[in-house]
Enzyme design. Structure first.
Site, PDB file in Angstrom:
ATOM      1  CD  GLU A 190      -4.014  -6.024   2.189  1.00  0.00           C
ATOM      2  OE1 GLU A 190      -4.860  -5.384   2.847  1.00  0.00           O
ATOM      3  OE2 GLU A 190      -2.791  -5.845   2.283  1.00  0.00           O
ATOM      4  CD  GLU A 224      -3.043  -1.079   2.174  1.00  0.00           C
ATOM      5  OE1 GLU A 224      -2.807  -0.549   3.265  1.00  0.00           O
ATOM      6  OE2 GLU A 224      -4.164  -1.548   1.890  1.00  0.00           O
TER       7      GLU A 224
HETATM    8  C1  BG6 Z   1      -4.552  -3.052   4.594  1.00  0.00           C
HETATM    9  C2  BG6 Z   1      -3.223  -3.547   5.094  1.00  0.00           C
HETATM   10  O1  BG6 Z   1      -4.581  -1.689   4.811  1.00  0.00           O
HETATM   11  O2  BG6 Z   1      -5.698  -3.447   5.200  1.00  0.00           O
HETATM   12  C3  BG6 Z   1      -3.298  -4.703   6.049  1.00  0.00           C
HETATM   13  O3  BG6 Z   1      -2.336  -3.835   4.047  1.00  0.00           O
HETATM   14  C4  BG6 Z   1      -4.507  -4.531   6.945  1.00  0.00           C
HETATM   15  O4  BG6 Z   1      -2.086  -4.770   6.743  1.00  0.00           O
HETATM   16  C5  BG6 Z   1      -5.752  -4.543   6.077  1.00  0.00           C
HETATM   17  O5  BG6 Z   1      -4.594  -5.448   7.964  1.00  0.00           O
HETATM   18  C6  BG6 Z   1      -7.054  -4.457   6.842  1.00  0.00           C
HETATM   19  O6  BG6 Z   1      -7.020  -3.390   7.722  1.00  0.00           O
HETATM   20  P1  BG6 Z   1      -7.313  -3.560   9.271  1.00  0.00           P
HETATM   21  O7  BG6 Z   1      -7.024  -2.265   9.844  1.00  0.00           O
HETATM   22  O8  BG6 Z   1      -8.733  -3.948   9.352  1.00  0.00           O
HETATM   23  O9  BG6 Z   1      -6.408  -4.629   9.729  1.00  0.00           O
END
Ligand code: BG6
Length: 476
Positions: free
Chosen positions: A375, A181
Site C-alpha cells: 500500500e 496493518e
Molecule cells: C490503510 C488501510 O490504512 O490506508 C486501507 O489499509 C486504507 O484500508 C488506506 O484505505 C488509506 O487510508 P484512507 O483512510 O485514506 O482510506
C-alpha cells in the site's frame, strides 16, 4: 538511466473487500464492522464511543454498503487492471462472505463461489492475486457476542476460516497476508482487534492479550497455509511509518526509538522473528500487563513465522518527548509533531518519499526477509474536465517519487518483491468514509452524498502507470 527492478517484480494495485465490493447483504453475507460504519470524518470515533451498538441506523449513510459495486462489476474492473498490465492484484476476502456470523462450522458456498469467479478472472489475464485474509472487516457477531480478539475462541473461528479458504483456493492463490496493518490496533483497536477501549477501562491488558491471540492465529495460518498450499508465500502486514527524532537532543532520539519499536517493530518482531522482543517484555512489566499464554503458544509462534513482510507506507512520523497540545494537533494521523521539511496532502498526511527508502532499509536491515510494498498512494480530490479527462499530475508526481525511492533501495540491496499502490481504482476511504478522497488510476463516478453513476474512466495516471509497468520501472 532508469532503475533496475527485478524480473518478475509484482507491479499492481491494492484494495480491500469492504471498501469496494458493495453487495453487503448479497450472497448470504453477514454484517461486518465496516457495514456499521457511517460515512464522514468522525466515523472511527463514533465506532469507539461507549454504548455504540454495531447496528445500522436508518438515518445514516453507509458508503461501504455499495462500495464501488465491485461485487457486480469485477469483470470490467479486472479488464482495466489487465489493460494497465498489472502483474498482481491485492484484494481481501470478506470473512463474513465465507462465515456470515464468524462462528459457524461450515462455510457459505455462495461466498466461496464469488471469490472463485474473481480469481479465475484475474488468472485469465495472468494477474496474480495477493490476498489479505482479514482487512478491517471483522464479523459483527464476533465483536458483539465474543468481544473481538480479546476472546481466545476467536482463534478457533479464524483457523476454521483460513482452513476453508486455503483448501478452496489452493490452486488459485499463492500470496497471502494474515492481518491488514496489524499494528493499527495500537491506535484504533476497534478496526483491527474488534473491540473498543472505553475510557474507564485499562487499555493495556486487553489490547496486548488480543495481540497475543492474533499472533497465535497468524502462526497457525502460516503453518496451515504451508501444509495445504505447498510453495505458498504467507506474509504479515504492518503500517510502517519511520520515526524521526525532531532534533538531535538524545532525549528525543531515545523517545523516537521507543515509539518506533512499540509501533513499527513490535508486531514484526513477533511475526518475523517468532518471539516477543526484550523491549516489549520490559514494557509489559512497567504497565502491569500479564499475558495469558497457553502451553505451546510460544513454540507455535516460533514455528509459524512469515515468509515476507507486506507493509503500507503513507507517511513518516516525527517525535519529540515533550509535546505541547498544539504540536500534537499538527502531527500526522499516527501521531508525532509537524515535520518542518515536509508538505502534507489535503488530509494532512505528510508526503515523504525518502521515508519509503528509509523504511525499506530499516526493515531489511532488521529482518532480512523479502519485502512487499502492498500500500502506498496519494488520497486527493480529482477534477473531471469538460471533455471527461482527469489530469492527476499530482498523483503521478507522488507515485514517481515513491517508485524512485524503491529503485534506490533495491540499489541499496533490499530484496523487494513488488509494489501494489493503494486504491488502484477509486474506493471508499477507510478513515473518513469519503469517496472524494481518491487514490485511483481509474476514476469512479460516485460521490460523498451517494450520488453518481459508478461509471469507470481512465485518469492520466492510468496511462503513466501502464508505461511504468511495461518498462519494469525504467520509464518514470
Ligand atoms: C490503510 C488501510 O490504512 O490506508 C486501507 O489499509 C486504507 O484500508 C488506506 O484505505 C488509506 O487510508 P484512507 O483512510 O485514506 O482510506
Amino acid at each position: 538511466m532508469g532503475y533496475k527492478f527485478p524480473k518478475g517484480f509484482l507491479w499492481g494495485g491494492a484494495t480491500a473487500a469492504n471498501q469496494m465490493e458493495g453487495g453487503f447483504h448479497e450472497g448470504n453475507k453477514g454484517l461486518n464492522i465496516a457495514d456499521v460504519l457511517p460515512g464522514g470524518k468522525q466515523r472511527l470515533s463514533i465506532l469507539a464511543e461507549p454504548g455504540f451498538n454495531f447496528e445500522i441506523d436508518p438515518n445514516k449513510y453507509y458508503p461501504n454498503h455499495e462500495g464501488i459495486d465491485f461485487y457486480h462489476r469485477y469483470k470490467e474492473d479486472i479488464a482495466l487492471f489487465a489493460e494497465m498490465g498489472f502483474k498482481a492484484f491485492r484484494m481481501s476476502i470478506a470473512w463474513t462472505r465465507i462465515f456470515p456470523r464468524g462462528d459457524e462450522l461450515e462455510p457459505n458456498e455462495e461466498g466461496l463461489a464469488f471469490y472463485d469467479r474473481v480469481f479465475d478472472e484475474l488468472h485469465k489475464y495472468g494477474i496474480e492475486p495477493v490476498v489479505t485474509i482479514s482487512h478491517y472487516e471483522m464479523p459483527v457477531t464476533l465483536v458483539k457476542e465474543y468481544g473481538g480478539w480479546r476472546n481466545r475462541e476467536v482463534v478457533t473461528f479464524f483457523e476454521r476460516y483460513v482452513t476453508a479458504i486455503f483448501n478452496r483456493y489452493k490452486n488459485k492463490v499463492k500470496y497471502w497476508m494474515t492481518f491488514n496493518e496489524i499494528n493499527s490496533g495500537l491506535m484504533m483497536p476497534i478496526m483491527g482487534l474488534g473491540f473498543a477501549i472505553q475510557k474507564e477501562e485499562d487499555k493495556y491488558q486487553p489490547t496486548y492479550q488480543a495481540y497475543h491471540h492474533q499472533f497465535v492465529a497468524s502462526a497457525k495460518a502460516v503453518k496451515l497455509g504451508h501444509e495445504i498450499i505447498p510453495g505458498s508465500q504467507i506474509g504479515c502486514m504492518i503500517i510502517f511509518a519511520p520515526t524521526y527524532s525532531f532534533d538531535c537532543n538524545p532525549e528525543n532520539v531515545m523517545y523516537a526509538l521507543d515509539q518506533e519499536r512499540l509501533f513499527n517493530f513490535f508486531c514484526g518482531d513477533v511475526q518475523v522473528r517468532g518471539e516477543y522482543p526484550a523491549f516489549i517484555k520490559r514494557y509489559f512489566k512497567e504497565h502491569n500487563i500479564n499475558l495469558e499464554i497457553q502451553p505451546g503458544d510460544l513454540e507455535l509462534i516460533k514455528e509459524g513465522t512469515v515468509d515476507y513482510i507486506g507493509f503500507s507506507y503513507y507517511m513518516s512520523r516525527t517525535e519529540k518527548k515533550n509535546k505541547t497540545q498544539e504540536e500534537i494537533g499538527q502531527g500526522n494521523m499516527i501521531g508525532g509533531v509537524k515535520n518542518p521539511f515536509l508538505k502534507a496532502s489535503d488530509w494532512g498526511w505528510e508526503i515523504d518519499p525518502e521515508g519509503l527508502r528509509i523504511s525499506l532499509n530499516k526493515l531489511y536491515d532488521r529482518y532480512r526477509v523479502p519485502l512487499f510494498v502492498v500500500e502506498n498512494g496519494l488520497g486527493a480530490y480529482d477534477k473531471v474536465e469538460e471533455d471527461g479527462s482527469i489530469n492527476d499530475d499530482y498523483r503521478i508526481d507522488y507515485l514517481r517519487e515513491h517508485i524512485k525511492a524503491m529503485g534506490e533501495s533495491i540499489e541499496d540491496g533490499v530484496d523487494l518483491m513488488g509494489y501494489t499502490s493503494w486504491g488502484c481504482i477509486d474506493l471508499v476511504s477507510a478513515s473518513s468514509g469519503e469517496y472524494s478522497k481518491r487514490y485511483g488510476f481509474i476514476y469512479v463516478d460516485k460521490h460523498d452524498d451517494g450520488s453518481g453513476t459508478l461509471e469507470r474512466s481512465r485518469k492520466k495516471s492510468f496511462f503513466w502507470y501502464k508505461d511504468v509497468i511495461a518498462s519494469n520501472g525504467e520509464n518514470l
